[in-house]
Design a protein around this motif. Structure first.
Motif, PDB file in Angstrom:
ATOM      1  N   LYS A 104      13.183  23.299  58.720  1.00 49.22           N
ATOM      2  CA  LYS A 104      14.293  23.970  59.395  1.00 49.22           C
ATOM      3  C   LYS A 104      14.992  24.850  58.358  1.00 49.22           C
ATOM      4  O   LYS A 104      16.049  24.500  57.822  1.00 49.22           O
ATOM      5  N   ARG A 105      14.359  25.976  58.068  1.00 50.40           N
ATOM      6  CA  ARG A 105      14.830  26.890  57.028  1.00 50.40           C
ATOM      7  C   ARG A 105      14.868  28.318  57.567  1.00 50.40           C
ATOM      8  O   ARG A 105      14.308  28.613  58.613  1.00 50.40           O
ATOM      9  N   PRO A 106      15.502  29.253  56.822  1.00 50.00           N
ATOM     10  CA  PRO A 106      15.449  30.666  57.230  1.00 50.00           C
ATOM     11  C   PRO A 106      14.005  31.152  57.299  1.00 50.00           C
ATOM     12  O   PRO A 106      13.113  30.634  56.614  1.00 50.00           O
ATOM     13  N   LEU A 107      13.780  32.175  58.096  1.00 52.47           N
ATOM     14  CA  LEU A 107      12.425  32.660  58.343  1.00 52.47           C
ATOM     15  C   LEU A 107      11.695  33.000  57.053  1.00 52.47           C
ATOM     16  O   LEU A 107      10.494  32.711  56.904  1.00 52.47           O
ATOM     17  N   TRP A 108      12.377  33.596  56.080  1.00 52.51           N
ATOM     18  CA  TRP A 108      11.716  34.031  54.851  1.00 52.51           C
ATOM     19  C   TRP A 108      11.331  32.875  53.934  1.00 52.51           C
ATOM     20  O   TRP A 108      10.616  33.071  52.967  1.00 52.51           O
ATOM     21  N   GLU A 109      11.787  31.665  54.266  1.00 53.15           N
ATOM     22  CA  GLU A 109      11.395  30.501  53.473  1.00 53.15           C
ATOM     23  C   GLU A 109      10.267  29.701  54.136  1.00 53.15           C
ATOM     24  O   GLU A 109       9.826  28.691  53.593  1.00 53.15           O
ATOM     25  N   LEU A 110       9.805  30.147  55.296  1.00 53.16           N
ATOM     26  CA  LEU A 110       8.760  29.426  56.022  1.00 53.16           C
ATOM     27  C   LEU A 110       7.376  29.948  55.638  1.00 53.16           C
ATOM     28  O   LEU A 110       7.193  31.142  55.402  1.00 53.16           O
ATOM     29  N   ASP A 111       6.401  29.068  55.626  1.00 57.81           N
ATOM     30  CA  ASP A 111       5.016  29.466  55.388  1.00 57.81           C
ATOM     31  C   ASP A 111       4.465  30.170  56.616  1.00 57.81           C
ATOM     32  O   ASP A 111       4.732  29.766  57.760  1.00 57.81           O
ATOM     33  N   LEU A 112       3.678  31.207  56.402  1.00 53.26           N
ATOM     34  CA  LEU A 112       3.132  31.971  57.518  1.00 53.26           C
ATOM     35  C   LEU A 112       2.282  31.120  58.470  1.00 53.26           C
ATOM     36  O   LEU A 112       2.404  31.264  59.696  1.00 53.26           O
ATOM     37  N   PRO A 113       1.425  30.219  57.972  1.00 55.48           N
ATOM     38  CA  PRO A 113       0.660  29.384  58.911  1.00 55.48           C
ATOM     39  C   PRO A 113       1.563  28.506  59.788  1.00 55.48           C
ATOM     40  O   PRO A 113       1.224  28.243  60.951  1.00 55.48           O
ATOM     41  N   ASP A 114       2.700  28.065  59.242  1.00 63.36           N
ATOM     42  CA  ASP A 114       3.633  27.244  60.019  1.00 63.36           C
ATOM     43  C   ASP A 114       4.260  28.073  61.139  1.00 63.36           C
ATOM     44  O   ASP A 114       4.382  27.612  62.282  1.00 63.36           O
ATOM     45  N   ILE A 115       4.659  29.300  60.832  1.00 62.77           N
ATOM     46  CA  ILE A 115       5.210  30.200  61.848  1.00 62.77           C
ATOM     47  C   ILE A 115       4.190  30.427  62.954  1.00 62.77           C
ATOM     48  O   ILE A 115       4.502  30.342  64.156  1.00 62.77           O
ATOM     49  N   ASP A 116       2.969  30.699  62.568  1.00 58.25           N
ATOM     50  CA  ASP A 116       1.903  30.968  63.529  1.00 58.25           C
ATOM     51  C   ASP A 116       1.640  29.765  64.425  1.00 58.25           C
ATOM     52  O   ASP A 116       1.514  29.900  65.649  1.00 58.25           O
ATOM     53  N   GLU A 117       1.580  28.570  63.831  1.00 59.70           N
ATOM     54  CA  GLU A 117       1.273  27.360  64.601  1.00 59.70           C
ATOM     55  C   GLU A 117       2.360  27.062  65.623  1.00 59.70           C
ATOM     56  O   GLU A 117       2.074  26.695  66.772  1.00 59.70           O
ATOM     57  N   VAL A 118       3.623  27.229  65.239  1.00 61.10           N
ATOM     58  CA  VAL A 118       4.729  26.957  66.157  1.00 61.10           C
ATOM     59  C   VAL A 118       4.691  27.916  67.350  1.00 61.10           C
ATOM     60  O   VAL A 118       4.803  27.494  68.508  1.00 61.10           O
ATOM     61  N   CYS A 119       4.516  29.203  67.077  1.00 58.98           N
ATOM     62  CA  CYS A 119       4.529  30.191  68.160  1.00 58.98           C
ATOM     63  C   CYS A 119       3.322  30.031  69.077  1.00 58.98           C
ATOM     64  O   CYS A 119       3.452  30.139  70.306  1.00 58.98           O
ATOM     65  N   ARG A 120       2.149  29.768  68.519  1.00 63.52           N
ATOM     66  CA  ARG A 120       0.960  29.603  69.358  1.00 63.52           C
ATOM     67  C   ARG A 120       1.061  28.347  70.208  1.00 63.52           C
ATOM     68  O   ARG A 120       0.717  28.357  71.392  1.00 63.52           O
ATOM     69  N   THR A 121       1.531  27.254  69.626  1.00 58.53           N
ATOM     70  CA  THR A 121       1.625  26.001  70.371  1.00 58.53           C
ATOM     71  C   THR A 121       2.652  26.105  71.494  1.00 58.53           C
ATOM     72  O   THR A 121       2.374  25.752  72.643  1.00 58.53           O
ATOM     73  N   ASN A 122       3.831  26.603  71.176  1.00 59.19           N
ATOM     74  CA  ASN A 122       4.916  26.605  72.156  1.00 59.19           C
ATOM     75  C   ASN A 122       4.753  27.682  73.221  1.00 59.19           C
ATOM     76  O   ASN A 122       4.765  27.381  74.423  1.00 59.19           O
ATOM     77  N   LEU A 123       4.607  28.924  72.796  1.00 62.47           N
ATOM     78  CA  LEU A 123       4.608  30.021  73.765  1.00 62.47           C
ATOM     79  C   LEU A 123       3.226  30.286  74.344  1.00 62.47           C
ATOM     80  O   LEU A 123       3.031  30.225  75.567  1.00 62.47           O
TER      81      LEU A 123
END
Length: 284
Positions: A104-123
Motif C-alpha cells: 500500500k504505497r504510492p504508485l512510483w514505489e510499486l513494482d510493475l508486475p504487481d501493478i499489472d497483476e492487480v489490474c488484470r485480476t480485478n478489472l
C-alpha cells in the motif's frame, strides 16, 4: 476436483476466489443453506485445503472446485464449462476473486508486475468472468417476471475509492469494476434480456490477509471501527443474495453513511481495541 458429498440444494452457486477470506465464508454460508457450490482459486494446495475444510464444516453439502486464474481467458472459459457441467443450472455467480497488491504505497514505489497483476485480476478478470457467466445464464431456461439469474461484482463507489487505504492500482481497478457493472446492466436492458441481473456487491472492509497486508497502526485503528470478520459479512450478504429478485443495483453489508460515521468516530476512540491494540497488534 470432484464433489465431496452430494446433496440436492436449492441454488447453483459459483464463488470465485473461494479458497480464503470472504469467498470461503460465503461458500460455507451457501452450503449451509443447502445450495450446490463451485469454488475456484489459483493455487491447487489452497484449493484442496478449502475443499477439505468446507467438507468438514458442511458434510452434507454438494461442493466442487477447480483451478482458475481469473485473468486468463482460457481458464475462465473452463470455469464456466465446469460450473455448468457440475451444477446444471447456475443461479448465482459471485465474482469475489481479486487482488489488492503487495504494498500500500504510492504508485512510483510499486513494482510493475504487481501493478499489472492487480489490474488484470480485478478489472480484466471481472469482465472475463461476467462475459462467460452471461453467456452461460442467457442459455438457461428463462421465465417472465423478475430475473432468475444473478451476477455479483465487487467494485468501489467513488467515495469508497477515495477513502480506501489501498494503492492506486487497486482503487482504480475496483472503480472500473463498478463502472463495468453499470455498463453491463445498460447492455442487458437494451438487449431486452430480462432473465439475468448484474449487481454491485459491497462487503465493506473485511478482515482478510488482502486488507491487512502492509498496513500499520493508523489503518488498523480505523479497521477496529468499520471492519468485520469474513463470517459476519458472509452471513449478512448470503441471506440476501439467496432471495434477491432485483434487476440490478448495489447490495451493501452496511449502509455507507454508517460506515463513514464509524470511520470518523474512530479518531475519538470508537472501536478501540476491538481487533487490534494501539500498536496494531491483533487482539482477536
Amino acid at each position: 476436483m470432484e464433489a465431496r458429498v452430494v446433496g440436492k440444494g436449492s441454488l447453483g452457486v459459483v464463488v470465485t476466489g473461494g479458497t480464503s477470506g470472504i469467498g470461503l465464508a460465503m461458500a460455507r454460508e451457501f452450503l449451509s443453506a443447502g445450495d450446490r457450490v463451485v469454488i475456484c482459486g489459483r493455487d491447487r494446495g489452497r484449493l484442496d485445503s478449502a475443499l477439505d475444510r468446507l467438507s468438514r464444516d458442511v458434510p452434507a453439502g454438494e461442493l466442487y472446485g477447480t483451478i482458475c486464474d481469473v485473468s486468463a481467458p482460457g481458464a475462465v472459459a473452463h470455469l464456466a464449462a465446469f460450473a455448468s457441467s457440475k451444477l446444471g443450472i447456475v443461479d448465482r455467480w459471485i465474482n469475489n476473486a481479486g487482488s489488492a497488491g503487495l504494498m500500500k504505497r504510492p504508485l512510483w514505489e510499486l513494482d510493475l508486475p504487481d501493478i499489472d497483476e492487480v489490474c488484470r485480476t480485478n478489472l480484466a478478470g471481472s469482465m472475463l468472468l461476467c462475459a462467460e457467466a452471461l453467456r452461460l445464464m442467457r442459455r438457461q431456461p428463462a421465465h417472465g417476471g423478475p430475473p432468475c439469474y444473478h451476477i455479483y461484482n465487487m467494485g468501489f463507489s467513488a467515495a469508497g475509492a477515495r477513502s480506501s487505504p489501498t494503492a492506486v492500482p487497486h482503487r482504480a481497478s475496483k472503480l472500473g469494476v463498478a463502472y463495468t457493472t453499470a455498463f453491463i446492466r445498460e447492455e442487458l436492458a437494451r438487449s431486452g434480456s430480462g432473465s439475468v441481473a448484474v449487481h454491485e456487491l459491497s462487503p465493506g472492509l473485511v478482515l482478510t490477509d488482502l486488507l491487512l497486508r502492509d498496513t500499520g497502526p493508523r489503518e488498523r485503528r480505523i479497521f477496529n471501527a468499520i471492519a468485520e470478520r469474513p463470517e459476519t459479512v458472509a452471513a449478512g450478504l448470503v441471506s440476501r443474495i439467496r432471495i434477491d429478485t432485483g434487476r440490478g443495483g448495489t447490495l451493501r453489508f452496511r449502509p455507507l453513511p454508517l460506515t463513514i460515521v464509524r470511520a470518523l468516530a474512530s479518531y475519538f476512540g470508537y472501536g478501540r481495541g476491538r481487533f487490534f491494540d494501539d500498536r496494531g497488534e491483533w487482539t482477536g
